[in-house]
Design a protein around this motif. Structure first.
Motif, PDB file in Angstrom:
ATOM      1  N   ALA A  81      58.859  58.146 -17.435  1.00  0.00           N
ATOM      2  CA  ALA A  81      59.777  57.040 -17.147  1.00  0.00           C
ATOM      3  C   ALA A  81      59.619  56.529 -15.718  1.00  0.00           C
ATOM      4  O   ALA A  81      59.868  55.349 -15.454  1.00  0.00           O
ATOM      5  CB  ALA A  81      61.221  57.491 -17.389  1.00  0.00           C
ATOM      6  N   GLU A  82      59.205  57.390 -14.793  1.00  0.00           N
ATOM      7  CA  GLU A  82      59.011  56.968 -13.409  1.00  0.00           C
ATOM      8  C   GLU A  82      57.626  56.390 -13.182  1.00  0.00           C
ATOM      9  O   GLU A  82      57.473  55.307 -12.617  1.00  0.00           O
ATOM     10  CB  GLU A  82      59.225  58.162 -12.466  1.00  0.00           C
ATOM     11  N   ILE A  83      56.589  57.102 -13.609  1.00  0.00           N
ATOM     12  CA  ILE A  83      55.228  56.731 -13.259  1.00  0.00           C
ATOM     13  C   ILE A  83      54.735  55.516 -14.030  1.00  0.00           C
ATOM     14  O   ILE A  83      53.908  54.744 -13.535  1.00  0.00           O
ATOM     15  CB  ILE A  83      54.280  57.939 -13.464  1.00  0.00           C
ATOM     16  N   GLN A  84      55.224  55.284 -15.248  1.00  0.00           N
ATOM     17  CA  GLN A  84      54.720  54.159 -16.024  1.00  0.00           C
ATOM     18  C   GLN A  84      55.195  52.814 -15.484  1.00  0.00           C
ATOM     19  O   GLN A  84      54.675  51.775 -15.884  1.00  0.00           O
ATOM     20  CB  GLN A  84      55.125  54.299 -17.488  1.00  0.00           C
ATOM     21  N   LYS A  85      56.149  52.829 -14.560  1.00  0.00           N
ATOM     22  CA  LYS A  85      56.586  51.584 -13.927  1.00  0.00           C
ATOM     23  C   LYS A  85      55.574  51.077 -12.907  1.00  0.00           C
ATOM     24  O   LYS A  85      55.583  49.903 -12.557  1.00  0.00           O
ATOM     25  CB  LYS A  85      57.937  51.792 -13.239  1.00  0.00           C
ATOM     26  N   GLU A 174      54.325  47.311 -19.514  1.00  0.00           N
ATOM     27  CA  GLU A 174      55.251  48.424 -19.430  1.00  0.00           C
ATOM     28  C   GLU A 174      55.432  49.129 -20.762  1.00  0.00           C
ATOM     29  O   GLU A 174      55.521  50.352 -20.828  1.00  0.00           O
ATOM     30  CB  GLU A 174      56.627  47.951 -18.918  1.00  0.00           C
ATOM     31  N   ASP A 175      55.478  48.357 -21.846  1.00  0.00           N
ATOM     32  CA  ASP A 175      55.705  48.958 -23.161  1.00  0.00           C
ATOM     33  C   ASP A 175      54.472  49.675 -23.692  1.00  0.00           C
ATOM     34  O   ASP A 175      54.564  50.495 -24.590  1.00  0.00           O
ATOM     35  CB  ASP A 175      56.128  47.886 -24.176  1.00  0.00           C
ATOM     36  N   ALA A 176      53.300  49.328 -23.123  1.00  0.00           N
ATOM     37  CA  ALA A 176      52.061  49.909 -23.628  1.00  0.00           C
ATOM     38  C   ALA A 176      51.537  51.017 -22.746  1.00  0.00           C
ATOM     39  O   ALA A 176      50.449  51.525 -22.973  1.00  0.00           O
ATOM     40  CB  ALA A 176      50.997  48.812 -23.748  1.00  0.00           C
ATOM     41  N   SER A 177      52.273  51.406 -21.728  1.00  0.00           N
ATOM     42  CA  SER A 177      51.765  52.370 -20.753  1.00  0.00           C
ATOM     43  C   SER A 177      52.306  53.767 -20.976  1.00  0.00           C
ATOM     44  O   SER A 177      52.214  54.608 -20.101  1.00  0.00           O
ATOM     45  CB  SER A 177      52.126  51.914 -19.341  1.00  0.00           C
ATOM     46  N   GLY A 178      52.852  54.066 -22.123  1.00  0.00           N
ATOM     47  CA  GLY A 178      53.426  55.389 -22.373  1.00  0.00           C
ATOM     48  C   GLY A 178      52.410  56.401 -22.832  1.00  0.00           C
ATOM     49  O   GLY A 178      52.606  57.113 -23.803  1.00  0.00           O
ATOM     50  N   GLY A 179      51.261  56.476 -22.116  1.00  0.00           N
ATOM     51  CA  GLY A 179      50.266  57.480 -22.442  1.00  0.00           C
ATOM     52  C   GLY A 179      49.391  57.083 -23.614  1.00  0.00           C
ATOM     53  O   GLY A 179      48.681  57.901 -24.172  1.00  0.00           O
ATOM     54  N   GLY A 180      49.397  55.784 -24.038  1.00  0.00           N
ATOM     55  CA  GLY A 180      48.577  55.369 -25.153  1.00  0.00           C
ATOM     56  C   GLY A 180      49.064  55.929 -26.458  1.00  0.00           C
ATOM     57  O   GLY A 180      48.296  56.132 -27.395  1.00  0.00           O
ATOM     58  N   GLU A 181      50.327  56.196 -26.560  1.00  0.00           N
ATOM     59  CA  GLU A 181      50.868  56.879 -27.731  1.00  0.00           C
ATOM     60  C   GLU A 181      51.174  55.883 -28.835  1.00  0.00           C
ATOM     61  O   GLU A 181      51.797  54.857 -28.624  1.00  0.00           O
ATOM     62  CB  GLU A 181      52.129  57.628 -27.329  1.00  0.00           C
TER      63      GLU A 181
END
Length: 237
Positions: A81-85, A174-181
């Motif tokens: 939640a912090e780093i993906q910003k 932002e929505d696509a940066s959650g580890g490629g999940e």
């Protein structure tokens, strides 16, 4: 030379200092304070940044972009939640630890009895582990899901080697940066069991399900469904 220029354009200037910083030592400016461990990093101070404590943040980094580093199994992690910003973390394996999704900063030693490739930044990943079909492209560490890298450090090495990934976060990412999940990956994680980990020195579980949809606890073993109010049969006429 050209590959180095490409990598520099794909990596924020504060990332390598972050990955090489040592955290969790006692702050020299506040050694007697209750929250004096140096577990924070300032993204706006550039290459001169170093770890600092909660009190230093108020004194010297007011208004700056600051992230907090945590620990799992004695290795540094940061909350997604912090780093993906501020960073495109696609392709990096994530975990749920103590109800928060996190990822590791650097490569970790491979567990005993599993295969291992070269060190981070090496030209060959080495033989994959037999315990999992998914491995990190850089260090060959076993992964839970079909991600490319086990940590931010290994993704950095992959960018420098191949230039086919990026850390630069573009508007709308932002929505696509959650580890490629993907949704299928998230569903697969829910069926996995926990792995022992540590968060700030306290035992915890590295579980697969998302903290936003926790599993419902089972009922107590001796619980009984309460019966309804008994009704007397009507008198015969």
């Amino acid at each position: 030379m050209m590959m180095r220029r490409v990598a520099a354009s794909l990596v924020p200037p504060w990332l390598e200092p972050l990955l090489s910083t040592h955290f969790f030592a006692a702050c020299p400016l506040h050694p007697d304070a209750p929250r004096s461990e140096s577990n924070m990093f300032c993204l706006d101070c550039g290459a001169s940044a170093s770890s600092f404590c909660f009190y230093c943040r108020s004194d010297r980094h007011s208004g700056h972009r600051v992230i907090q580093i945590r620990r799992s199994s004695y290795h540094d992690v940061v909350r997604v939640a912090e780093i993906q910003k501020v960073l495109d973390i696609s392709g990096v394996q994530t975990y749920v630890i103590n109800s928060a999704r996190v990822l590791f900063l650097n490569e970790r030693p491979q567990p005993r009895g599993t295969g291992r490739g070269g060190a981070s930044g090496s030209s060959a990943a080495g033989p994959p582990s037999s315990s999992s079909p998914h491995t990190c492209e850089i260090c060959a560490r076993s992964l839970l899901d079909p991600f490319r890298f086990c940590s931010l450090g290994c993704k950095l090495a992959g960018i420098k080697r191949n230039g086919d990934a990026t850390f630069v976060l573009h508007p709308g990412d932002e929505d696509a940066s959650g580890g490629g999940e993907s949704s299928s990956t998230a569903a697969a994680e829910e069926s996995k069991g926990g792995r022992r980990g540590r968060w700030g020195g306290v035992s915890c579980e590295e579980v697969g399900h998302d903290a936003r949809d926790p599993a419902r606890p089972p009922p107590p073993p001796n619980s009984r469904r309460r019966k309804g109010i008994p009704h007397r049969a009507p008198f015969a006429s």
